[in-house]
Design an enzyme around this catalytic site. Structure first.
Site, PDB file in Angstrom:
ATOM      1  N   TYR A   1       0.195   5.554  -1.218  1.00 41.15           N
ATOM      2  CA  TYR A   1      -0.901   4.775  -0.622  1.00 41.15           C
ATOM      3  C   TYR A   1      -2.195   5.590  -0.554  1.00 41.15           C
ATOM      4  CZ  TYR A   1       2.914   1.808   1.244  1.00 41.15           C
ATOM      5  OH  TYR A   1       4.028   1.016   1.401  1.00 41.15           O
TER       6      TYR A   1
ATOM      7  N   HIS B   1      10.670   5.952  -2.132  1.00 38.50           N
ATOM      8  CA  HIS B   1       9.864   4.726  -2.164  1.00 38.50           C
ATOM      9  C   HIS B   1      10.461   3.621  -3.056  1.00 38.50           C
ATOM     10  CE1 HIS B   1       5.443   3.353  -1.549  1.00 38.50           C
ATOM     11  NE2 HIS B   1       6.256   2.328  -1.553  1.00 38.50           N
TER      12      HIS B   1
HETATM   13  C1  1BO Z   1       4.141  -0.011  -4.537  1.00 36.72           C
HETATM   14  C2  1BO Z   1       4.128  -0.135  -3.050  1.00 36.72           C
HETATM   15  C3  1BO Z   1       5.087  -1.148  -2.522  1.00 36.72           C
HETATM   16  C4  1BO Z   1       5.172  -1.222  -1.013  1.00 36.72           C
HETATM   17  O1  1BO Z   1       5.396   0.000  -0.400  1.00 36.72           O
END
Ligand code: 1BO
Length: 272
Positions: free
Chosen positions: A47, A105
Site C-alpha cells: 500500500y 498478502h
Molecule cells: C492488492 C491488494 C488487495 C487488498 O489487500
C-alpha cells in the site's frame, strides 16, 4: 468494541483499512479513526503507506499497546531472507517495536510455501510479530499452510461482503481456529444503495453500510472498511448497539454468490 478471538489472538472486530490511502491524508485518517475509538489499523507493504500509518498512530497520542496493527508482506519478499528483511523495514517505516499481526498478502506458488512459512514463524519467534497469518488463501491453501506452519496462523484476510459467498473459506478457518478478516466489507461502496440492507436498516435507524458491517461481525468476522472521508469513520464503528435477527442474517447471506468478487488479479489463486 467487540473482539474476534482465534488461536490466542484478540482482534478488534472493526478496523480501518488503508488500501489506496496515501500521504498526509492517510496519516490524518488513522489519527482521527483512533480518536473516534478504532483500535485496529490495517496496512500492507504494497500500500506504500506504512510510514504515514505510523505517523497517524503517534499523532493520535494512543498508547502503542492499545492499538492492533496489521501489515502484510508483499509476494516478492517471500524468500526467507527477503521476508525477514522486509518485515524489519516495515517495523522501521511504522516506527514500532512489534507488529501485532503480519500476513502473507497473497499466495505465491513460485516460492515453496514451507520456506515462506518457516521464515514467517521466525519473524514471530524473533519478536517482530505478535501473531502471524495469511491473506487471500483458498481452502486448499489454508489446509497446506496449517499443515506446514511451525507457528499457529491466526487469520486469513479475504474479500468478504454480502455479494460474495465465502462459506467454504469461513468453514475452513473456523475448523483451524483462524479468524476471518473481511476486506472490501461494504463491497467498495456498492452496499450503500442496496435496497434490502436499507430496508433492514430502517428498523434500527442504521445505514445499509452499518447493517452490512453488523452482518459480518455477527458471524464472528472482523471487518476493515476503508474510507477516505473522516465523517464516515464514526458511522462504520457504530454497530455494537443492536443485533440482527436470524431471519435478517439469512436474508443478507442469501444475496451472496461466487460471482460477487470485486478484487481479482492474474496472480490470484483459483478461487473456491
Ligand atoms: C492488492 C491488494 C488487495 C487488498 O489487500
Amino acid at each position: 468494541m467487540q473482539f474476534i478471538e482465534a488461536s490466542g489472538a484478540r482482534i478488534p472486530a472493526i478496523g480501518l483499512g488503508t488500501w489506496e490511502l496515501r500521504g498526509r491524508a492517510c496519516g490524518r485518517l488513522v489519527e482521527q479513526a483512533i480518536k473516534f475509538g478504532y483500535r485496529h489499523i490495517d496496512t500492507a507493504q504494497m500500500y506504500d503507506n506504512e510510514r504515514e500509518v505510523g505517523e497517524g498512530l503517534r499523532a493520535s497520542g494512543i498508547d502503542r499497546n492499545d492499538v492492533f496493527v496489521t501489515t502484510k508482506i508483499w509476494t516478492t519478499h517471500f524468500a526467507p531472507n527477503d521476508l525477514e528483511r522486509s518485515v524489519k523495514e516495515s517495523l522501521k517505516r511504522l516506527r514500532v517495536a512489534q507488529i501485532d499481526l503480519v500476513l502473507l498478502h497473497w499466495p505465491n506458488p513460485r516460492i515453496p510455501l514451507a520456506e515462506t512459512l518457516g521464515a514467517l514463524a521466525n519473524v514471530k519467534r524473533l519478536g517482530m510479530a505478535r501473531h502471524i497469518g495469511v491473506s487471500n488463501f483458498t481452502v486448499a491453501l489454508i489446509e497446506q499452510a496449517v499443515a506446514l506452519s511451525p507457528e499457529p496462523l491466526v487469520c486469513n484476510q479475504v474479500e468478504y461482503h454480502p455479494y460474495l459467498n465465502q462459506a467454504k473459506v469461513l468453514e475452513a478457518c473456523q475448523r483451524h481456529d483462524m479468524a476471518v478478516v473481511a476486506y472490501s466489507p461494504v463491497a467498495k461502496g456498492r452496499i450503500k444503495s442496496d435496497e434490502t440492507l436499507r430496508r433492514i436498516g430502517t428498523a434500527y435507524g442504521k445505514t445499509a453500510a452499518q447493517i452490512c458491517l453488523r452482518w459480518l461481525v455477527q458471524q464472528n468476522v472482523a471487518a476493515i472498511p476503508r474510507t477516505a472521508r473522516i465523517e464516515r469513520l464514526p458511522e462504520n464503528i457504530d454497530i455494537f448497539d443492536f443485533a440482527l435477527t436470524d431471519s435478517e442474517m439469512a436474508q443478507i447471506s442469501a444475496m451472496g454468490s461466487a460471482k460477487g468478487r470485486l478484487t481479482d488479479f492474474g496472480f490470484a489463486p483459483k478461487w473456491d
